[in-house]
Design an enzyme around this catalytic site. Structure first.
Site, PDB file in Angstrom:
ATOM      1  N   HIS A 155     -16.499  21.625   9.758  1.00  0.00           N
ATOM      2  CA  HIS A 155     -15.088  22.033   9.407  1.00  0.00           C
ATOM      3  C   HIS A 155     -13.694  21.383   9.904  1.00  0.00           C
ATOM      4  O   HIS A 155     -12.830  21.890  10.314  1.00  0.00           O
ATOM      5  CB  HIS A 155     -14.977  23.556   9.646  1.00  0.00           C
ATOM      6  N   SER A 276       3.510  -2.435   7.239  1.00  0.00           N
ATOM      7  CA  SER A 276       4.438  -1.571   6.267  1.00  0.00           C
ATOM      8  C   SER A 276       5.789  -2.497   5.907  1.00  0.00           C
ATOM      9  O   SER A 276       6.088  -3.270   6.893  1.00  0.00           O
ATOM     10  CB  SER A 276       4.828  -0.493   6.779  1.00  0.00           C
ATOM     11  N   LYS A 282       4.082  -0.230  11.777  1.00  0.00           N
ATOM     12  CA  LYS A 282       2.894   0.322  11.303  1.00  0.00           C
ATOM     13  C   LYS A 282       1.568  -0.588  11.034  1.00  0.00           C
ATOM     14  O   LYS A 282       1.845  -1.665  11.084  1.00  0.00           O
ATOM     15  CB  LYS A 282       3.009   0.760   9.600  1.00  0.00           C
ATOM     16  N   GLU A 289      -8.595   2.928   2.650  1.00  0.00           N
ATOM     17  CA  GLU A 289      -8.050   3.924   1.669  1.00  0.00           C
ATOM     18  C   GLU A 289      -8.325   3.311   0.171  1.00  0.00           C
ATOM     19  O   GLU A 289      -8.514   4.136  -0.678  1.00  0.00           O
ATOM     20  CB  GLU A 289      -6.658   3.746   1.757  1.00  0.00           C
TER      21      GLU A 289
END
Ligand code: ARG
Length: 466
Positions: A155, A276, A282, A289
């Site tokens: 969970h 980025s 970043k 992804e």
């Protein structure tokens, strides 16, 4: 000129022609089309429908075409409707009128089904090969990171300590199921439709078993109506591809999560991260992804084909021309993404201090309950006692391991249990040495088993996937 133009007096509308043509997609099956035709021609010759001399001419023409494809010398012409038409057109150019005998007793319906199955059979080994590559990366990580411990989550809440290797291997076994699934798809694809002709079966009694053997099929289809419309193998291919992608997506999600500042268990290598354009600080896990993101598109390919199939009457319908693009796309995706992910995995750096820090004392609550059971207390009661201890510790703002002896006695927990080094990940883990558990010995055995599977899988395609 279309293969079927004799029936028509008018010319086809150019836009409709373009819409109908599939050469842009099915030219990827050029090799399979030529091999299928070679086998067909030889069987026509075997039963005397064409002469040996005619067969020799066809063989010469078709092998020339094969080498033209292999060397990128084959010119697709504007009038080539699909790969089957293109090959036949070229055969005419090379050997003249004899080419007109090749399509005897055959239809593009059984031809395309045969080409497509052959293409799938020829390409599954490469997919299994990259999956093996990924499994090897996971096993390598399990070996390199052996002994490191971090929290396992259920969970998405910290649950119990496990070996990091155990976590890497969890994806190994998912991919192993994929290997088995791909092997099953391979077997299910290996039925020859050729000889079914348009729908009723060929008017010429070629030996379909010889044909199957010649083309490397395990067996032949049993019903010509079914054979020309059966695209189960393509749907199974896309399901296997989707399932593989889902497994990769889950792994990617884990890596993405664990690379965040919030978890901070691992760092991505510069070679597999991006920045980025605005925020200088970043470092983004784009590769992971994208692996996650493209899985959605992959599932779309599967549902797309199933939707195409569901409304068709049996036999060939032109809708079936929609079958190849998704399979080719799925193949392209898997063979590109898996090596990238395998490389990215090899280069990930772990942060063992952060992993260890994340193992707090409440994560040993189950071990404490297990210890009570070993003292003879029924598990449900032990669970209740430990739950109360957890509540008390949380209310007092201390760790479960910091409860005083008096408190423990008050709670009904024998204080001597606390001396047993219960709050150690090592001890906790070593209580799980049953097969499949996260204990040191169990995971070592798991790694041996994994290495064995890799070797077994390599044998399946008789070396084609090495
Ligand atoms: N290009 C077609 C396909 O991919 C080949 C079969 C055409 N058959 C036909 N009866 N028009 O499905």
């Amino acid at each position: 000129m279309a293969l079927w133009s004799g029936r028509f007096s008018g010319k086809m509308d150019p836009a409709a022609w373009y819409f109908n043509a599939s050469i842009g997609i099915d030219q990827r099956m050029a090799l399979e089309d030529v091999l299928g035709s070679l086998a067909w021609a030889s069987q026509l010759a075997a039963i005397g429908v064409i002469s040996q001399n005619e067969f020799k001419q066809m063989e010469m023409g078709l092998t020339t075409i094969q080498s033209e494809f292999e060397n990128d010398l084959f010119d697709i012409q504007p009038g080539d409707e699909d790969i089957h038409s293109a090959v036949e057109r070229r055969l005419y150019e090379l050997i003249g009128e004899t080419a007109g005998k090749l399509h005897t007793g055959r239809s593009r319906n059984d031809q395309v089904a045969t080409d497509f199955r052959l293409w799938v059979l020829n390409h599954i080994p490469a997919i299994c090969n990259v999956i093996t590559q990924m499994q090897q990366s996971l096993l390598k990580r399990a070996e390199a990171d052996f002994g490191l411990v971090f929290p396992a989550y259920t969970h998405l809440q910290r649950a119990q300590p496990v070996l990091v290797s155990h976590w890497w291997l969890s994806t190994f076994w998912a991919l192993e199921r994929d290997q088995q699934r791909w092997q099953a798809v391979y077997k299910n694809t290996s039925f020859l439709p050729l000889g079914s002709a348009a729908v009723a079966g060929s008017g010429f009694a070629v030996d379909r078993f010889s044909l199957a053997e010649q083309l490397g099929f395990e067996s032949i289809s049993q019903n010509s109506i079914d054979a020309v419309s059966d695209r189960d193998f393509a749907a199974e291919f896309l399901f296997a591809a989707s399932m593989t992608a889902v497994h990769l997506s889950k792994l990617a999600e884990g890596v993405i999560l664990f690379s965040t500042r919030e978890f901070d268990y691992l760092a991505l290598d510069d070679a597999f991260a991006t920045g980025s354009s605005l925020m200088p600080q970043k470092k983004n896990p784009d590769v992971f992804e994208l692996a996650r993101g493209k899985t959605g598109s992959m599932i779309g390919l599967l549902t797309g084909l199933l939707t195409t199939l569901k409304g068709l009457p049996s036999t060939y319908d032109k809708d079936l021309q929609e079958d190849k693009a998704p399979v080719f796309a799925a193949y392209d995706y898997l063979t590109v993404v898996i090596p990238v992910l395998a490389g990215a995995l090899d280069s990930v750096t772990l942060k063992p201090e952060n992993m260890e820090k994340a193992i707090d004392s409440t994560m040993f609550a189950t071990d404490l309950a297990d210890a009570l059971v070993r003292e003879g207390i029924p598990f449900r009661e032990a669970h209740g006692l430990v739950a109360k201890a957890v509540r008390t510790a949380l209310a007092d703002g201390i760790g479960l391991d910091q409860l005083s002896r008096e408190k423990l006695v008050e709670l009904g927990i024998p204080a001597k249990l606390m001396d047993k080094d219960l709050f150690s990940a090592e001890v906790s883990i070593n209580h799980k040495n049953l097969p499949g558990g996260t204990g040191i010995q169990a995971v070592r055995k798991q790694m041996d088993q994994a290495a064995w599977c890799i070797n077994q899988n390599k044998k399946f395609f008789g070396g084609k996937n090495e």
